[in-house]
Scaffold this active site. Structure first.
Site: not given
Ligand code: AMP
Length: 119
Positions: A109, A111
């Site tokens: 993903h 951001h």
């Molecule tokens: P990372 O640390 O780059 O893996 O970021 C994962 C991101 O996913 C975090 O910012 C979380 O807040 C977000 N996240 C986790 N579960 C969900 C969800 N069900 N819907 C939207 N965002 C999510």
């Protein structure tokens, strides 16, 4: 690293978890981060099963990579981020700086962080 289907983004793609979809393309989905760190905090994910950015950039098809990157541009326009500037970020693995967390969700993903020019 092997892709593990037991992660929330796999469940979002397969509609087992509901989310607030911002934009969708043939090969990507974009939705609001559940814990936003900026006024606009959108996550864009490929629909294919890739663990992280490196896996995606190495193994996805040209069509998937183009659709994903055009998706980022669409979101920047849709969310009106250009005038104020924006950041894109992709955590891969456990690398951290200044005590930040590494990658938590093991589905690739990016951001997209910014502030709408309409706020
Ligand atoms: P990372 O640390 O780059 O893996 O970021 C994962 C991101 O996913 C975090 O910012 C979380 O807040 C977000 N996240 C986790 N579960 C969900 C969800 N069900 N819907 C939207 N965002 C999510």
């Amino acid at each position: 690293m092997q892709y593990d289907k037991n992660n929330p983004f796999y469940k979002i793609i397969n509609k087992e978890i509901k989310t607030n979809i911002v934009s969708e393309g043939k090969h990507y989905l974009a939705f609001n981060d559940i814990t936003p760190k900026a006024p606009v905090h959108v996550l864009i994910i490929p629909k294919g099963n890739y663990v992280d950015y490196n896996d995606f950039a190495s193994n996805a098809s040209d069509e998937e990579i183009i659709d994903f990157n055009r998706g980022i541009a669409k979101i920047v326009k849709l969310m009106k981020l250009e005038a104020n500037g924006f950041k894109i970020l992709s955590n891969a693995g456990k690398f951290t700086l200044d005590g930040e967390k590494g990658q938590e969700v093991m589905h690739m993903h990016v951001h997209i962080l910014g502030k709408s020019s309409e706020e």
